[in-house]
Design a protein around this motif. Structure first.
Motif, PDB file in Angstrom:
ATOM      1  N   THR A  30       7.340 100.903  30.482  1.00 22.98           N
ATOM      2  CA  THR A  30       6.017 101.207  31.150  1.00 22.98           C
ATOM      3  C   THR A  30       5.487 100.090  31.505  1.00 22.98           C
ATOM      4  O   THR A  30       4.640 100.766  32.595  1.00 22.98           O
ATOM      5  CB  THR A  30       5.366 101.084  29.551  1.00 22.98           C
ATOM      6  N   LEU A  31       5.602  99.076  31.150  1.00 27.94           N
ATOM      7  CA  LEU A  31       4.972  97.667  32.392  1.00 27.94           C
ATOM      8  C   LEU A  31       5.633  97.843  33.562  1.00 27.94           C
ATOM      9  O   LEU A  31       5.031  97.798  34.319  1.00 27.94           O
ATOM     10  CB  LEU A  31       5.221  96.505  31.043  1.00 27.94           C
ATOM     11  N   LEU A  32       7.093  98.605  33.276  1.00 25.81           N
ATOM     12  CA  LEU A  32       7.434  98.339  35.159  1.00 25.81           C
ATOM     13  C   LEU A  32       7.321  99.669  35.827  1.00 25.81           C
ATOM     14  O   LEU A  32       6.794  99.223  36.607  1.00 25.81           O
ATOM     15  CB  LEU A  32       8.768  98.370  34.830  1.00 25.81           C
ATOM     16  N   ILE A  33       6.769 100.236  35.205  1.00 29.41           N
ATOM     17  CA  ILE A  33       5.632 100.926  36.105  1.00 29.41           C
ATOM     18  C   ILE A  33       5.192 101.169  36.241  1.00 29.41           C
ATOM     19  O   ILE A  33       4.627 101.268  37.537  1.00 29.41           O
ATOM     20  CB  ILE A  33       5.788 102.457  35.654  1.00 29.41           C
ATOM     21  N   VAL A  61       3.163  98.286  36.617  1.00 30.79           N
ATOM     22  CA  VAL A  61       3.661  97.191  38.008  1.00 30.79           C
ATOM     23  C   VAL A  61       3.710  97.683  38.941  1.00 30.79           C
ATOM     24  O   VAL A  61       3.406  96.783  40.032  1.00 30.79           O
ATOM     25  CB  VAL A  61       4.728  95.662  37.774  1.00 30.79           C
ATOM     26  N   SER A  62       4.862  98.248  38.965  1.00 32.96           N
ATOM     27  CA  SER A  62       5.483  99.191  40.632  1.00 32.96           C
ATOM     28  C   SER A  62       4.298  99.691  40.532  1.00 32.96           C
ATOM     29  O   SER A  62       3.997  99.966  42.371  1.00 32.96           O
ATOM     30  CB  SER A  62       6.566 100.244  39.967  1.00 32.96           C
ATOM     31  N   LEU A  63       3.587 100.556  40.010  1.00 37.14           N
ATOM     32  CA  LEU A  63       2.149 101.487  40.992  1.00 37.14           C
ATOM     33  C   LEU A  63       1.551 100.865  41.551  1.00 37.14           C
ATOM     34  O   LEU A  63       0.358 101.131  41.821  1.00 37.14           O
ATOM     35  CB  LEU A  63       2.237 102.554  39.873  1.00 37.14           C
ATOM     36  N   CYS A  64       0.947  99.650  40.653  1.00 37.53           N
ATOM     37  CA  CYS A  64      -0.479  98.656  41.293  1.00 37.53           C
ATOM     38  C   CYS A  64      -0.135  98.093  42.200  1.00 37.53           C
ATOM     39  O   CYS A  64      -0.304  97.043  42.581  1.00 37.53           O
ATOM     40  CB  CYS A  64      -0.852  97.640  39.545  1.00 37.53           C
ATOM     41  N   TYR A  65       1.494  97.900  42.497  1.00 38.59           N
ATOM     42  CA  TYR A  65       1.616  96.603  43.139  1.00 38.59           C
ATOM     43  C   TYR A  65       1.272  96.092  44.283  1.00 38.59           C
ATOM     44  O   TYR A  65       0.898  95.364  44.765  1.00 38.59           O
ATOM     45  CB  TYR A  65       2.927  96.887  43.999  1.00 38.59           C
ATOM     46  N   PRO A  66       1.056  97.615  45.723  1.00 36.93           N
ATOM     47  CA  PRO A  66      -0.040  97.267  46.194  1.00 36.93           C
ATOM     48  C   PRO A  66      -1.196  96.514  46.281  1.00 36.93           C
ATOM     49  O   PRO A  66      -1.717  95.907  47.089  1.00 36.93           O
ATOM     50  CB  PRO A  66      -0.211  98.632  47.094  1.00 36.93           C
ATOM     51  N   LEU A  67      -2.326  97.122  45.161  1.00 37.33           N
ATOM     52  CA  LEU A  67      -3.729  95.985  45.159  1.00 37.33           C
ATOM     53  C   LEU A  67      -3.374  95.033  44.744  1.00 37.33           C
ATOM     54  O   LEU A  67      -3.940  94.453  44.397  1.00 37.33           O
ATOM     55  CB  LEU A  67      -4.239  97.392  44.066  1.00 37.33           C
ATOM     56  N   LEU A  68      -2.432  94.778  43.275  1.00 40.87           N
ATOM     57  CA  LEU A  68      -2.056  93.757  42.951  1.00 40.87           C
ATOM     58  C   LEU A  68      -1.675  92.474  44.466  1.00 40.87           C
ATOM     59  O   LEU A  68      -2.041  91.308  44.356  1.00 40.87           O
ATOM     60  CB  LEU A  68      -1.289  93.684  42.105  1.00 40.87           C
ATOM     61  N   PRO A 127       9.053  86.025  45.396  1.00 42.42           N
ATOM     62  CA  PRO A 127       9.619  86.317  43.370  1.00 42.42           C
ATOM     63  C   PRO A 127       9.284  87.330  43.218  1.00 42.42           C
ATOM     64  O   PRO A 127       9.806  88.059  42.418  1.00 42.42           O
ATOM     65  CB  PRO A 127       9.525  84.961  42.759  1.00 42.42           C
ATOM     66  N   LEU A 128       7.544  87.329  42.675  1.00 50.48           N
ATOM     67  CA  LEU A 128       7.617  89.019  41.855  1.00 50.48           C
ATOM     68  C   LEU A 128       8.069  89.644  42.650  1.00 50.48           C
ATOM     69  O   LEU A 128       8.414  91.004  41.936  1.00 50.48           O
ATOM     70  CB  LEU A 128       5.788  89.026  42.333  1.00 50.48           C
ATOM     71  N   MET A 129       8.012  89.646  43.852  1.00 47.56           N
ATOM     72  CA  MET A 129       8.574  91.578  44.865  1.00 47.56           C
ATOM     73  C   MET A 129      10.150  91.155  44.822  1.00 47.56           C
ATOM     74  O   MET A 129      10.785  92.282  43.552  1.00 47.56           O
ATOM     75  CB  MET A 129       8.257  90.742  46.821  1.00 47.56           C
ATOM     76  N   PHE A 130      10.432  90.074  44.898  1.00 45.59           N
ATOM     77  CA  PHE A 130      12.802  90.475  43.928  1.00 45.59           C
ATOM     78  C   PHE A 130      12.780  90.465  42.814  1.00 45.59           C
ATOM     79  O   PHE A 130      13.391  91.271  42.591  1.00 45.59           O
ATOM     80  CB  PHE A 130      12.763  89.214  44.865  1.00 45.59           C
ATOM     81  N   ALA A 131      11.809  90.097  41.881  1.00 44.73           N
ATOM     82  CA  ALA A 131      11.572  90.075  40.238  1.00 44.73           C
ATOM     83  C   ALA A 131      11.730  91.496  40.394  1.00 44.73           C
ATOM     84  O   ALA A 131      12.718  91.839  39.383  1.00 44.73           O
ATOM     85  CB  ALA A 131      10.522  89.328  39.651  1.00 44.73           C
ATOM     86  N   LEU A 132      10.636  92.034  40.817  1.00 42.52           N
ATOM     87  CA  LEU A 132      10.552  93.369  40.105  1.00 42.52           C
ATOM     88  C   LEU A 132      11.797  94.402  40.826  1.00 42.52           C
ATOM     89  O   LEU A 132      11.802  95.254  40.574  1.00 42.52           O
ATOM     90  CB  LEU A 132       8.497  93.955  41.206  1.00 42.52           C
ATOM     91  N   LEU A 133      11.903  94.704  42.419  1.00 44.66           N
ATOM     92  CA  LEU A 133      13.755  95.050  42.635  1.00 44.66           C
ATOM     93  C   LEU A 133      14.414  94.973  42.005  1.00 44.66           C
ATOM     94  O   LEU A 133      15.429  96.000  41.294  1.00 44.66           O
ATOM     95  CB  LEU A 133      13.133  95.142  44.398  1.00 44.66           C
ATOM     96  N   LEU A 134      15.027  93.887  41.292  1.00 44.92           N
ATOM     97  CA  LEU A 134      15.565  93.741  40.639  1.00 44.92           C
ATOM     98  C   LEU A 134      15.584  93.940  39.429  1.00 44.92           C
ATOM     99  O   LEU A 134      16.641  94.721  38.899  1.00 44.92           O
ATOM    100  CB  LEU A 134      16.256  91.901  39.911  1.00 44.92           C
ATOM    101  N   TRP A 135      14.939  93.736  38.297  1.00 46.57           N
ATOM    102  CA  TRP A 135      14.010  94.321  37.872  1.00 46.57           C
ATOM    103  C   TRP A 135      14.322  96.337  37.298  1.00 46.57           C
ATOM    104  O   TRP A 135      14.440  96.678  36.908  1.00 46.57           O
ATOM    105  CB  TRP A 135      12.608  94.131  37.186  1.00 46.57           C
TER     106      TRP A 135
END
Length: 180
Positions: A4-7, A9-16, A31-39
């Motif tokens: 749920t957290l992954l979803i 963060v992914s959805l809110c990524y542009p605004l974050l 590193p946030l973007m790379f970690a999110l892709l890896l996650w």
């Protein structure tokens, strides 16, 4: 919980990213973007999806060499659109298209007409992800505000419109089939 957290963060990524870019430099956010892709890749149960997302991560890391940190950071929506484009397009080469698989969760005994319809809808989504990816790519080279508004608001509105439109068409088709 983590899914749920992954979803979220992914959805809110542009605004974050849009709001965080006002506080810190893009290099701190990469590193946030790379970690999110890896996650996302590691949490996927689907082998094809995992490979596509790992490829997106490799591409993002490689693009750091050619683009500014801010532009690289803004590539996440592009990479997600390309990943979805690949997943939907690759599913068209398989027995069951992506939308058919989703439809079979609700209707396991999908008719031949339903299979044809879901294949057409998969083509529509493939085209959507291609077009949306091109627009998302164009916004990478625009202001942070344009990038944030398009990728954090307008792209989701377009997805909602496509979902609603497809639901209305499907409903009309089912109603027509029942009345015949």
């Amino acid at each position: 919980m983590l899914k749920t957290l992954l979803i979220i963060v992914s959805l809110c990524y542009p605004l974050l990213v849009y709001f965080l870019l006002r506080q810190v430099t893009a290099a701190w956010l990469l590193p946030l973007m790379f970690a999110l892709l890896l996650w996302r890749a590691c949490s996927s149960r689907d082998v094809v999806e995992r490979r596509v997302l790992l490829l997106a991560l490799v591409i993002a890391v490689a693009l750091v060499l050619w683009l500014s940190p801010t532009q690289t950071l803004k590539l996440y929506p592009v990479l997600m659109n390309v990943s979805m484009l690949m997943l939907f397009a690759l599913s068209l080469r398989q027995k069951h298209s992506m939308i058919e698989r989703i439809a079979r969760l609700k209707e396991p005994n999908l008719s031949a007409e339903g299979v044809r319809y879901t294949r057409c809808v998969t083509w529509v989504w493939t085209g959507f992800f291609a077009c949306n990816g091109v627009v998302a790519l164009a916004t990478v080279f625009m202001s942070d505000q344009i990038w944030g508004v398009y990728n954090g608001v307008l792209a989701y509105a377009l997805i909602g419109i496509l979902l609603a439109g497809e639901w209305l068409v499907r409903r009309r088709i089912k109603t027509s089939a029942v009345s015949e």
